[in-house]
Enzyme design. Structure first.
Site, PDB file in Angstrom:
ATOM      1  N   ASN A 190       0.713  -0.755   0.272  1.00 59.34           N
ATOM      2  CA  ASN A 190       0.330   0.251  -0.352  1.00 59.34           C
ATOM      3  C   ASN A 190       1.486   1.156  -0.088  1.00 59.34           C
ATOM      4  OD1 ASN A 190      -2.777  -1.443   0.389  1.00 59.34           O
ATOM      5  ND2 ASN A 190      -2.569  -1.474   2.198  1.00 59.34           N
ATOM      6  N   ASP A 219      -4.760  -5.466   2.640  1.00 56.18           N
ATOM      7  CA  ASP A 219      -6.399  -6.334   2.928  1.00 56.18           C
ATOM      8  C   ASP A 219      -5.636  -7.735   3.102  1.00 56.18           C
ATOM      9  OD1 ASP A 219      -7.909  -4.329   4.373  1.00 56.18           O
ATOM     10  OD2 ASP A 219      -7.673  -3.513   2.321  1.00 56.18           O
ATOM     11  N   LYS A 251      11.554 -16.950  -9.135  1.00 54.02           N
ATOM     12  CA  LYS A 251      11.191 -15.944  -9.815  1.00 54.02           C
ATOM     13  C   LYS A 251       9.459 -16.617 -11.004  1.00 54.02           C
ATOM     14  CE  LYS A 251      12.535 -11.845 -12.336  1.00 54.02           C
ATOM     15  NZ  LYS A 251      13.625 -11.476 -12.811  1.00 54.02           N
ATOM     16  N   PRO A 259      -5.540 -10.894   8.823  1.00 49.79           N
ATOM     17  CA  PRO A 259      -6.436 -10.375   9.722  1.00 49.79           C
ATOM     18  C   PRO A 259      -6.196  -9.077   9.724  1.00 49.79           C
ATOM     19  CG  PRO A 259      -3.916 -11.189   9.938  1.00 49.79           C
ATOM     20  CD  PRO A 259      -4.505 -11.653   8.839  1.00 49.79           C
ATOM     21  N   ASP A 260      -7.623  -8.177  10.297  1.00 50.10           N
ATOM     22  CA  ASP A 260      -8.022  -7.395  10.752  1.00 50.10           C
ATOM     23  C   ASP A 260      -8.034  -7.093  12.429  1.00 50.10           C
ATOM     24  OD1 ASP A 260      -8.405  -4.851  11.657  1.00 50.10           O
ATOM     25  OD2 ASP A 260     -10.594  -4.884  10.912  1.00 50.10           O
ATOM     26  N   ILE A 261      -6.647  -6.514  12.097  1.00 49.99           N
ATOM     27  CA  ILE A 261      -5.021  -6.319  13.332  1.00 49.99           C
ATOM     28  C   ILE A 261      -5.985  -5.558  14.601  1.00 49.99           C
ATOM     29  CG2 ILE A 261      -2.775  -5.612  14.608  1.00 49.99           C
ATOM     30  CD1 ILE A 261      -1.920  -6.088  11.846  1.00 49.99           C
ATOM     31  N   PHE A 291      -7.487   4.248  12.031  1.00 53.24           N
ATOM     32  CA  PHE A 291      -7.303   5.531  11.074  1.00 53.24           C
ATOM     33  C   PHE A 291      -8.452   5.321   9.993  1.00 53.24           C
ATOM     34  CE2 PHE A 291      -4.476   8.577  11.062  1.00 53.24           C
ATOM     35  CZ  PHE A 291      -3.970   7.857  12.814  1.00 53.24           C
ATOM     36  N   LYS A 293     -16.922   2.957   9.874  1.00 58.20           N
ATOM     37  CA  LYS A 293     -15.397   2.181  10.032  1.00 58.20           C
ATOM     38  C   LYS A 293     -15.560   2.207  12.295  1.00 58.20           C
ATOM     39  CE  LYS A 293     -12.529   2.377   7.298  1.00 58.20           C
ATOM     40  NZ  LYS A 293     -12.018   2.232   6.413  1.00 58.20           N
ATOM     41  N   LYS A 344     -15.665  -1.965  13.195  1.00 55.60           N
ATOM     42  CA  LYS A 344     -14.876  -1.730  14.676  1.00 55.60           C
ATOM     43  C   LYS A 344     -14.540  -2.055  16.277  1.00 55.60           C
ATOM     44  CE  LYS A 344     -11.179  -1.504  10.720  1.00 55.60           C
ATOM     45  NZ  LYS A 344     -10.341  -1.764  10.061  1.00 55.60           N
TER      46      LYS A 344
END
Ligand code: C5P
Length: 396
Positions: free
Chosen positions: A209, A278, A288, A305-307, A323, A337, A341
């Site tokens: 990202n 994600d 390679k 995983p969504d930490i 964030f 969100k 969460k």
């Protein structure tokens, strides 16, 4: 800026590290401080007052009999006008004179007459530093409330190696900024994630990202300055760790997840600033991927995983801050969100406002609603976020 409006007397005494005081002066004025330089006679043997005068834009004082002060009381006037006196480098001889309460030159007279804090950055040969006389003097100064910054260990100008090097100007600037920061997070343990994650596809390729890590690093620094014990789990970024912050380097979301979960149960606050991928490739190719093997490869992805959500779901969850970087409808998506969460505070920003740059525009969303902050540097926003966080923690 960090030292906006602060008036600092920078005392320079006779040691070879005096050459670094010129750089320190630049950093202090660059951080917004108004700096008045006072030198001892022996300091002028190393660097001339002209250098400091040009860099500070102020006349430099050395001589107690200097007639430039109309009342001839430079030692009183200069100390009354200061928020702090920082002496860097502070020689063994200077520290001995201050410990004794001597006032036999302008700088020591000014220190004796002060009604503001005194910070000293010792710089001397390692044996001078270890000498019982210096040990005694340092203990006396500590008892008198003088704040000692350093010294560091390492190579010395005399060719020896050991403790006695002046802290680097960047570290002294940081110490001064921390000194002026109210300790609103004293005694709190804060865990953060920052930067991107990197999800390998094969030994040379990967998915990531866009994240410079700057916002997360600025928050880690602001929390440390506010007195928190800070651990920063960081994806790959090109930033130095803020002083006093424990940094744990990771690459993938799974690494980040593991390092965070190992610590999350023992902290008061968790701040998820990282732009965590994600998804990751279901398989990492051991070799390679070769172009010659037909058309473009199809890479199967699996969820990471969504930490943040996992930390928030812990039975003894720390206070969680998330964030939300959105490209549109920030208010709607960020608040959604926050509820999804199940976290008390989310920091929303529009991607076009903050990416990669020094400045940002953020809105804080908590149970009380939305709190937009004016556009500011990431360092300044980090400070405001820490203050908001401290207020919410107080109310818990
Ligand atoms: O789920 P989303 O990416 O929209 O939410 C962003 C927030 O969740 C950020 O605080 C980010 O650090 C955190 N996050 C996380 N683990 C993930 C994805 C996001 O901790 N896998």
């Amino acid at each position: 800026m960090e030292l906006d409006g602060k008036r600092i007397v920078l005392g320079v005494t006779g040691g070879v590290a005096a050459y670094k005081a010129a750089h320190l002066l630049r950093l202090l004025t660059g951080a917004g401080a108004r700096v008045q330089v006072v030198m001892t006679e022996s300091a002028t043997r190393f660097v001339t007052p002209v250098t400091f005068q040009a860099l500070s834009g102020q006349p430099v004082f050395v001589d107690p009999w200097d007639a430039r002060m109309a009342n001839n009381m430079a030692h009183i006037d200069l100390s009354r006008a200061a928020d702090a006196i920082l002496v860097a480098p502070a020689s063994a001889n200077f520290l001995a004179r201050v410990a004794q309460g001597l006032a036999d030159d302008l700088l020591t007279a000014l220190v004796l007459a002060r009604d503001c804090p005194l910070l000293v950055a010792p710089a001397m040969n390692r044996q001078m530093w270890e000498n019982p006389a210096t040990r005694r003097n340092m203990a006396t100064l500590a008892g008198d409330g003088v704040l000692c910054l350093g010294p560091a260990a390492g190579a010395q100008a005399c060719g020896e190696t050991g403790e006695g090097r002046m802290l680097e100007p960047e570290a002294l600037l940081e110490a001064l900024c921390a000194f002026f920061t109210p300790k609103v997070l004293a005694g709190r343990r804060v865990l953060l994630t920052a930067g991107p994650t990197f999800e390998p596809i094969d030994p040379v390729r990967g998915m990531t990202n866009r994240s410079s890590g700057r916002m997360g690093y600025a928050i880690a620094q602001a929390a440390a300055r506010a007195g928190a014990a800070v651990a920063l789990v960081s994806g790959p970024v090109a930033l130095p760790a803020p002083p006093g912050v424990e940094r744990i380097d990771v690459e993938t979301a799974l690494d980040m997840h593991r390092e965070v979960m190992a610590r999350a149960g023992a902290v008061d606050v968790f701040i998820g600033v990282a732009a965590v991928a994600d998804y990751r490739p279901a398989q990492v190719a051991a070799q390679k991927l070769k172009k010659e093997l037909g058309g473009p490869p199809v890479i199967e992805l699996v969820h990471n995983p969504d930490i943040l959500a996992e930390v928030a779901a812990l039975p003894n969850a720390p206070f969680c801050v998330g964030f939300a970087a959105e490209s549109e409808q920030l208010e709607v998506y960020a608040e959604r969100k926050r509820q999804r969460k199940n976290i008390p505070l989310i920091v929303g920003n529009l991607i076009q406002d903050g990416f990669g740059g020094e400045a940002n525009r953020i809105i804080l969303f908590d149970a009380q609603g939305a709190h937009p902050l004016p556009v500011a540097s990431k360092a300044q926003l980090a400070r405001q976020l820490v203050e908001h966080l401290a207020r919410l923690l107080e109310k818990r």
